[in-house]
Every structure is written in C-alpha cells, then in structure tokens.
Design a protein around this motif. Structure first.
Motif, PDB file in Angstrom:
ATOM      1  N   LEU A 133       0.826  -1.201   0.000  1.00  0.00           N
ATOM      2  CA  LEU A 133       0.000   0.000   0.000  1.00  0.00           C
ATOM      3  C   LEU A 133       0.865   1.257   0.000  1.00  0.00           C
ATOM      4  CD1 LEU A 133      -2.780  -1.044   2.561  1.00  0.00           C
ATOM      5  CD2 LEU A 133      -3.025  -0.825   0.081  1.00  0.00           C
ATOM      6  N   GLN A 134       1.889   1.256   0.859  1.00  0.00           N
ATOM      7  CA  GLN A 134       2.792   2.407   0.905  1.00  0.00           C
ATOM      8  C   GLN A 134       3.557   2.557  -0.409  1.00  0.00           C
ATOM      9  OE1 GLN A 134       4.337   1.133   5.074  1.00  0.00           O
ATOM     10  NE2 GLN A 134       4.944   3.258   4.827  1.00  0.00           N
ATOM     11  N   SER A 135       3.976   1.430  -0.977  1.00  0.00           N
ATOM     12  CA  SER A 135       4.725   1.474  -2.237  1.00  0.00           C
ATOM     13  C   SER A 135       3.882   2.055  -3.360  1.00  0.00           C
ATOM     14  CB  SER A 135       5.186   0.065  -2.618  1.00  0.00           C
ATOM     15  OG  SER A 135       6.085  -0.445  -1.657  1.00  0.00           O
ATOM     16  N   SER A 136       2.594   1.798  -3.317  1.00  0.00           N
ATOM     17  CA  SER A 136       1.706   2.342  -4.351  1.00  0.00           C
ATOM     18  C   SER A 136       1.693   3.867  -4.310  1.00  0.00           C
ATOM     19  CB  SER A 136       0.285   1.798  -4.166  1.00  0.00           C
ATOM     20  OG  SER A 136       0.251   0.403  -4.351  1.00  0.00           O
ATOM     21  N   ILE A 137       1.626   4.430  -3.113  1.00  0.00           N
ATOM     22  CA  ILE A 137       1.629   5.896  -2.970  1.00  0.00           C
ATOM     23  C   ILE A 137       2.977   6.463  -3.379  1.00  0.00           C
ATOM     24  CG2 ILE A 137       1.448   7.791  -1.310  1.00  0.00           C
ATOM     25  CD1 ILE A 137      -0.558   6.027   0.239  1.00  0.00           C
ATOM     26  N   HIS A 138       4.054   5.800  -2.948  1.00  0.00           N
ATOM     27  CA  HIS A 138       5.397   6.236  -3.334  1.00  0.00           C
ATOM     28  C   HIS A 138       5.561   6.174  -4.855  1.00  0.00           C
ATOM     29  CE1 HIS A 138       9.733   6.812  -3.027  1.00  0.00           C
ATOM     30  NE2 HIS A 138       9.891   5.770  -3.820  1.00  0.00           N
ATOM     31  N   GLY A 139       5.020   5.125  -5.460  1.00  0.00           N
ATOM     32  CA  GLY A 139       5.106   4.988  -6.909  1.00  0.00           C
ATOM     33  C   GLY A 139       4.366   6.096  -7.633  1.00  0.00           C
ATOM     34  N   VAL A 140       3.193   6.459  -7.134  1.00  0.00           N
ATOM     35  CA  VAL A 140       2.444   7.561  -7.733  1.00  0.00           C
ATOM     36  C   VAL A 140       3.256   8.850  -7.671  1.00  0.00           C
ATOM     37  CG1 VAL A 140       0.448   9.067  -7.432  1.00  0.00           C
ATOM     38  CG2 VAL A 140       0.153   6.603  -7.379  1.00  0.00           C
TER      39      VAL A 140
END
Length: 199
Positions: free
Chosen positions: A160-167
């Motif tokens: 979940l955190q990686s998704s935000i970082h990726g965005v």
C-alpha cells in the motif's frame, strides 16, 4: 555572513539551507561543496569542520527534508476525518504534493547512496519517523485485508505504501495519468485500487 555563522554557531544549518535552495533549483548533479561554501560566505575548508564531504552534507539535507515531510504527513493524518479511507487519502495526498512541489529534494531523499543505516543513523531515523504516518494510515486497511496474519499484514502495508510512493515518483517524472488534480488522482488510487480490492 561568515562572522554571523561562526559567532552564532549556525554555519552547519546555513550550509544545509544553501544546499536545499541550490538542489531545489538545479538538482543534485549541479551541486558542489564549493558552491555551498560560496553561498554562505565561507571557505571550503571551513565547510569541512561540519561535513566530511559532499555526501554527508546531502545526508543532512535529506534528513531535514524527512523531518519536514513527517510534520506534513502528521498534520494531514490528524486533520483528516476519522475514517481509514480518508486518513489514507489525506496522507497520500500530502506525500504526493511534497514530491510534486519538491521533485529534486524528493529524489535526493530516496537516493540509494544515502541508504546506509550505519553510516547515516540520523537520516535512517528521520525517514522512519516520517514514513510511520504513511504506515499508520494504511494499517487499518491492511489489517482488514490480511486477516491478522502478521507477515501478510507487513506485506500488505508495504504494498500500500509502495503504491503511494510509486504515484509520487510517476508524478515528478511526468509519467502519471492526466487527472484534473492530485487530489482526484489519490482518490482514484484509494477508491479504485487500494481499498476496493477484496482481501
């Protein structure tokens, strides 16, 4: 500037601020210790009283940036509605806004050359303290999806955190889909992908 720095003991902070300003405008590749020393009116030799080299000064700046991000994420979390989805949206949006407003600083903060935990313990701690707000915002959602399995919970939180970082990374590189606002992009990320998927 030189006398003020020595008498008031703020040379170290002045150098970090100078580095922040230069990197914000021109990126890390165009930054040098000579330019930082010149910006605050001291010799390069004086700079070495506080920093062993360029990398250590950059680590201090990255630490400073994580402290700033941590404050912004905390405020976003605490001012959001008391609902897991809204907490996640608020923190995610604050995170992406910082990256969008400070792309060169954001790249520096996650530079692999500064990831040595033993060499830069203060930076490691500042990063952990900042990102704990992202972790805190995703924990209730991750718990609902991980069925109380600790390993699966940690993996879900990471994803979940990686998704935000990726965005955030896609946004600063100009690769993100064309949403009307960053807020609408985060809404879509949370509502259509992170939260709506079944456990």
């Amino acid at each position: 500037m030189k006398n003020r720095a020595y008498h008031h003991g703020d040379l170290k902070e002045s150098l970090v601020e100078a580095a922040k300003s230069m990197i914000t405008d021109d990126g890390v590749n165009n930054f040098s210790l000579r330019k930082a020393a010149l910006a605050v009116g001291v010799s390069q030799a004086a700079l070495y009283r506080h920093f062993s080299g360029k990398e250590q000064l950059l680590a201090a700046l990255a630490c400073n940036c994580f402290l700033q991000v941590g404050n912004e994420l905390q405020q976003a979390y605490e001012h959001a509605k008391d609902d897991p989805r809204e907490k996640l949206k608020a923190v995610g949006l604050a995170y992406v806004i910082f990256a969008s407003d400070n792309p060169n600083l954001y790249r520096l903060m996650f530079d692999a050359s500064l990831s040595d935990k033993q060499r830069y313990p203060e930076l490691t701690d500042a990063r952990r303290q900042a990102l704990k707000w992202a972790a805190k915002s995703v924990t209730p959602i991750a718990q609902a999806r991980a069925h109380a399995d600790e390993k699966r919970l940690d993996n879900t939180k990471f994803l979940l955190q990686s998704s935000i970082h990726g965005v955030a990374s896609f946004v600063i590189e100009g690769l993100a889909p064309n949403y009307k606002t960053l807020a609408s992009m985060i809404d879509a990320l949370v509502d259509q992908t992170l939260v709506s998927r079944s456990p």
